[in-house]
Design a protein around this motif. Structure first.
Motif, short mmCIF file in Angstrom:
data_model
loop_
_atom_site.label_atom_id
_atom_site.label_comp_id
_atom_site.label_asym_id
_atom_site.label_seq_id
_atom_site.Cartn_x
_atom_site.Cartn_y
_atom_site.Cartn_z
N ASN A 95 5.71 0.09 8.25
CA ASN A 95 6.10 1.29 7.51
C ASN A 95 5.63 1.23 6.06
N LYS A 96 5.79 0.06 5.43
CA LYS A 96 5.31 -0.10 4.06
C LYS A 96 3.81 0.14 3.98
N LEU A 97 3.09 -0.46 4.93
CA LEU A 97 1.65 -0.30 4.95
C LEU A 97 1.26 1.16 5.16
N TYR A 98 1.93 1.81 6.09
CA TYR A 98 1.62 3.21 6.43
C TYR A 98 1.79 4.12 5.21
N GLU A 112 1.82 3.29 2.02
CA GLU A 112 0.85 2.95 0.97
C GLU A 112 -0.53 3.51 1.30
N LEU A 113 -0.93 3.43 2.56
CA LEU A 113 -2.25 3.95 2.95
C LEU A 113 -2.32 5.46 2.81
N LEU A 114 -1.24 6.16 3.18
CA LEU A 114 -1.24 7.62 3.02
C LEU A 114 -1.23 8.02 1.54
N ARG A 115 -0.60 7.20 0.72
CA ARG A 115 -0.60 7.49 -0.72
C ARG A 115 -2.02 7.38 -1.28
N GLU A 116 -2.75 6.37 -0.83
CA GLU A 116 -4.10 6.13 -1.32
C GLU A 116 -5.12 7.06 -0.64
N ASN A 117 -4.80 7.52 0.58
CA ASN A 117 -5.73 8.34 1.37
C ASN A 117 -5.04 9.64 1.79
N PRO A 118 -4.77 10.55 0.86
CA PRO A 118 -4.01 11.76 1.20
C PRO A 118 -4.65 12.60 2.30
N ALA A 177 -1.74 -2.50 -0.38
CA ALA A 177 -1.88 -2.30 1.06
C ALA A 177 -2.42 -3.56 1.73
N ARG A 178 -3.35 -4.24 1.08
CA ARG A 178 -3.86 -5.50 1.64
C ARG A 178 -2.74 -6.52 1.78
N SER A 179 -1.86 -6.58 0.77
CA SER A 179 -0.74 -7.51 0.81
C SER A 179 0.19 -7.18 1.97
#
Length: 923
Positions: free
Chosen positions: A151-154, A156-162, A264-266
């Motif tokens: 969930n954390k990764l998801y 963060e990825l959507l924040r960076e890739n709207p 996101a990598r973390s």
């Protein structure tokens, strides 16, 4: 806080430097306690601990920090503490920062672990956050931990890739997450060669700032979509060729990956550090589904159906029969072989499969039975004959459909490891099966026979031609001659009021021409109708979880005659129970389980709730649509009372915008004289006024006094507001009533008294809250009334017999009763009453009313609280029940089941000649 947030908070706490004085407060903060609560505990205002350094939170936990090496002794002191018992603490916990021990006092369950590992036991403590623990979570916390990391990764990825959050690209994002789940699982189960191949490769080949992570992942995914013999031509780098060819549809198509940040990598690395070998596909699928659902993410870790609840469907549907056949076969190898062959041709079909919970559990249970067969035949390492694509599903949304298929793949591999060994399992897992046995589409629009056909090969997954449903699905070459099909699942419920335009259209496609008034049906009814029709083409039984409203009230005469017309019968059923998820504060919906089939069973199985989530089984000859043993009669609404008793009518309807109603202060503001008040105002009772004792008045003007009322400015203004409200109404009847704004639509009132029955009342009360009001009080349309009826009518309505009848044949709102005069009162089966019977019942009604009066000014809500109901009132009701039940059978009934069986027997006789049983012919 939800389960995922709590696990994360405890993990962060375990990583901090241990400070004894702070730990108890930090621990409580991790469970969502407010800052003000923690502050009061720190000051000692609400901390009554009697141990040095102890913190005691009433009704929750007693914590103490121990001296080094003294954790066990400190836990013993916590348990022996008088304050622990006085505060009704549920848990005790002791730690010295090196080890930690805790106990749940009610059950005696305990944990003991090294301090850094205590977050592994977060499920043990979930009741501290108001979350009921589920055995699967306590035994296997990896599912919640993995969900939290993803969930954390998801996010963060959507924040960076709207752009990936848009409707067009969300399927790509979800497909990417499914690929990650497989990679994490594969590297921890040796499907990938070498330890932690995926996580280690990404860590080694990517920049720390995350700038090229997407390029590394795209290359890995491309490798897993390229056969070994094609890799040289594909120009893959040497480091990527360590990954095996996987494909199976999971890595085909676009290899696009969203851009990563350092954060996101973390998160990706942290997710890879978990032991994914322990993932439980029974529940993990539903949890990961919530990651991709914006509306559900707030309750992460609570979105799955518990295994025991699913087995309530699957066991009586077919698993119990398989186990019985296994036991009957004993060590007879021929019988065992025949059973194994039978199982190889069984199809399990969930046409609302979500993330695959029912299918996964059915598969695992069948593999367990097959493994027992193989052991008894001396073939313990034999490859399974149960095809994974015999477990088929339909799911409307693409991501749950993909997760369902992935969950089945994981379940198949885990079963192979368990029953054949790791080495044998690994030889068969790759490449993944490319057949697509989970269909993404609208189950109410699809042709189920095309997805799960009775016989033959070349199954094409397409929609009904009538609707031209577009489906980009592969062809399945699959032989399954002569197999049984078991349909199961937990379809969406959705009452008629909450259905969208498209869902109404779905229901029309299913029910038009088959049932009148189908617009009143719950959405889940569509699945029953489709299953009944499916059963006309192949040997099939279908069992669904459904709202109990499809077996109550107005929906029964609409749905069940259409079901019976297909010659389907109810084969087994669970009467109403709570289908709750992980959160105790989310009590869950009240449901039933109903199995229908054209394949008759000699005896039907009727389950009712027992204690501690157990079930009570009764074998009966027939189960009717109300889930009661007896003939399959349908209770139709009756416009007149079937017994010839007083007519019950609905209260007076305003259509007034609230302007005919007055609060006590509004009445005072009118400054009416006593004569004017007596002439123009009545005390009015809706259900709230009657049950909870609130006070409200209404304007009540007879035509002959209208001119006098209009001369009073306050009244005239209110009447003009009523007129304006009615003129604006889209209802022609309401607009017509604008000509008489001084009156309700009805002007019903009694001469001496009226018996009042609220339209909605809580099932938690042991009796229906019927009461007596003197004239000239009036009631609103939130109540029903018997005007000037004999008092013995109150005894009938207040009885347990009437309570169970209303609870069965009337509509319910969740678990509340929604009373109906046409269904509840007019159809209530009552034996012929003698004058002596009526006199005895009148005396019982008087005793009930006198017992209530003795506790004035207690309200109906106060008096009928099941925990505090006065003894004299309870005795009065018990006497009333015994008096009435002796009229029925000469003694008290043993239970509600016996009451209902007698009532339906009387209803059958009472309506003889008026209606015929709505029962399909036996096949």
């Amino acid at each position: 806080m939800n389960a995922v947030e709590i696990e994360q908070a405890l993990s962060e706490l375990a990583e901090k430097a241990f400070v004894g004085a702070e730990f108890p407060f930090q621990f409580l903060e991790a469970f969502g306690n407010k800052a003000t609560t923690i502050a009061r505990l720190r000051k000692g205002d609400s901390n009554n601990s009697d141990l040095p350094g102890g913190v005691l939170q009433r009704n929750h936990i007693h914590i103490a920090v121990a001296e080094p090496g003294q954790v066990g002794q400190t836990l013993t002191a916590l348990k022996a503490s008088p304050k622990t018992a006085q505060a009704k603490a549920k848990f005790i916990l002791a730690t010295d920062g090196t080890t930690l021990e805790a106990e749940e006092l009610a059950t005696g369950d305990a944990i003991a672990c090294e301090f850094p590992q205590f977050p592994d036991h977060f499920g043990f403590f979930l009741p501290l956050a108001g979350i009921s623990t589920i055995k699967e979570i306590k035994d296997n916390p990896i599912d919640v931990r993995a969900t939290g990391r993803l969930n954390k990764l998801y996010i963060e990825l959507l924040r960076e890739n709207p752009a990936w959050a848009t409707f067009e690209r969300r399927p790509d994002m979800n497909h990417f997450m499914a690929r990650l789940v497989f990679c994490f699982f594969a590297e921890d189960t040796d499907i990938f060669p070498g330890a932690s191949l995926f996580t280690t490769t990404v860590d080694r080949m990517s920049e720390r700032d995350g700038s090229n992570v997407h390029e590394v992942l795209e290359t890995i995914f491309r490798a897993m979509n390229t056969k070994t013999e094609d890799r040289a031509a594909a120009g893959l780098p040497r480091w990527a060729t360590e990954f095996p060819y996987v494909n199976g549809g999971l890595f085909s198509g676009s290899t696009d990956v969203p851009k990563f940040t350092r954060t996101a990598r973390s998160y990706l690395y942290q997710a890879g550090q978990l032991n994914w070998r322990q993932i439980n596909p029974d529940i993990f699928g539903s949890m990961i589904q919530a990651v991709a659902d914006d509306e559900e993410r707030g309750a992460l870790g609570m979105h799955y159906t518990s295994v025991p609840n699913i087995l309530k469907v699957l066991n009586p549907l077919f698993l119990d029969d398989l186990r019985a056949q296994l036991e009957a076969a004993g060590d007879n190898k021929i019988k065992l072989l025949n059973l194994r062959k039978r199982m190889a041709h069984i199809r399990v079909f969930d046409p609302a499969c979500g993330s695959g919970n029912f299918l996964v559990i059915a598969y695992k249970q069948m593999r367990e039975i097959e493994a027992q067969i193989n052991r008894l035949r001396g073939e313990a390492n034999l490859a399974s004959e149960i095809p994974i694509n015999n477990f088929r599903g339909i799911e409307l949304r693409d991501f749950p459909a993909e997760i369902a298929r992935l969950a089945l793949i994981i379940a198949e591999f885990q079963c192979d490891v368990m029953y054949r060994g790791q080495k044998e399992a690994l030889t068969h897992v790759l490449p993944l099966d490319s057949q697509n046995w989970i269909t993404c589409g609208n189950a109410l629009r699809l042709d189920w026979l095309a997805i799960c056909p009775p016989t033959g090969t070349g199954v094409k997954l397409v929609g009904d031609d009538l609707f031209n449903t577009p489906l980009d699905q592969s062809e399945i070459d699959f032989e399954n001659e002569g197999g049984e099909t078991y349909i199961c699942g937990n379809p969406p419920y959705l009452g008629s009021t909450w259905q969208t335009k498209d869902q109404k259209s779905d229901m029309a496609a299913v029910f038009e021409g088959r049932a009148k008034n189908w617009k009143l049906l719950d959405y889940v009814a569509g699945w029953f109708m489709k299953a009944a029709e499916y059963g006309g083409h192949t040997q099939a039984s279908a069992a669904f979880v459904a709202t109990n409203s499809i077996c109550q009230g107005q929906q029964v005469p609409i749905l069940w005659p259409a079901i019976y017309a297909t010659e389907s019968q109810i084969q087994f059923a669970y009467s109403s129970f709570k289908w709750a998820n992980l959160a105790s504060h989310n009590a869950g919906v009240t449901v039933v389980i109903v199995c229908i089939s054209r394949e008759p069973r000699r005896m039907k199985s009727l389950f009712s709730p027992g204690e501690n989530d157990s079930s009570i089984l009764k074998e009966v000859e027939n189960i009717n649509a109300y889930l009661v043993s007896g003939p399959s009669y349908i209770v139709e609404p009756a416009t007149r009372n079937s017994n010839g008793f007083a007519e019950m009518v609905r209260g007076n309807t305003g259509y007034d915008g609230g302007h005919l109603y007055l609060t006590p202060s509004q009445l005072r503001d009118l400054e009416l004289t006593k004569d004017q008040r007596d002439r123009f105002v009545r005390q009015v009772y809706g259900s709230d006024e009657f049950i909870n004792g609130s006070i409200r008045f209404c304007i009540w003007i007879e035509d002959e006094y209208l001119d006098e009322a209009l001369a009073i400015r306050g009244l005239a203004q209110r009447l003009e507001a009523v007129r304006a409200t009615r003129l604006k109404s889209p209802d022609p009847g309401a607009r017509k009533m604008a000509a008489r704004p001084h009156q309700f639509r009805e002007m019903n009132q009694s001469e001496s008294h009226l018996l009042v029955v609220p339209r909605v009342s809580s099932e938690g009360r042991p009796f229906l809250p019927v009461g007596l009001l003197p004239a000239p009080n009036v009631i609103s349309d939130r109540n029903f009334a018997l005007y000037d009826a004999p008092l013995w009518n109150l005894a009938l309505i207040a009885s347990r017999l009437h309570w169970v009848w209303v609870g069965t044949v009337c509509v319910r709102m969740r678990t509340d009763f929604s009373y109906s005069n046409t269904l509840g009162w007019n159809t209530f089966p009552i034996p012929t009453l003698t004058e002596q019977n009526k006199a005895d019942l009148t005396a019982c009604a008087q005793e009930i009313l006198l017992a209530r009066e003795a506790h004035f000014p207690a309200t109906i809500a106060d008096l009928y609280d099941p925990d505090t109901m006065p003894d004299d009132l309870r005795r009065a009701h018990e006497k009333n029940d015994e008096t009435l039940e002796r009229i029925y059978i000469g003694r008290k009934f043993k239970n509600d089941t016996e009451r209902l069986e007698k009532l339906f027997d009387l209803y059958t006789k009472m309506t003889a000649g008026q209606a015929k049983p709505k029962k399909g012919k036996a096949k």
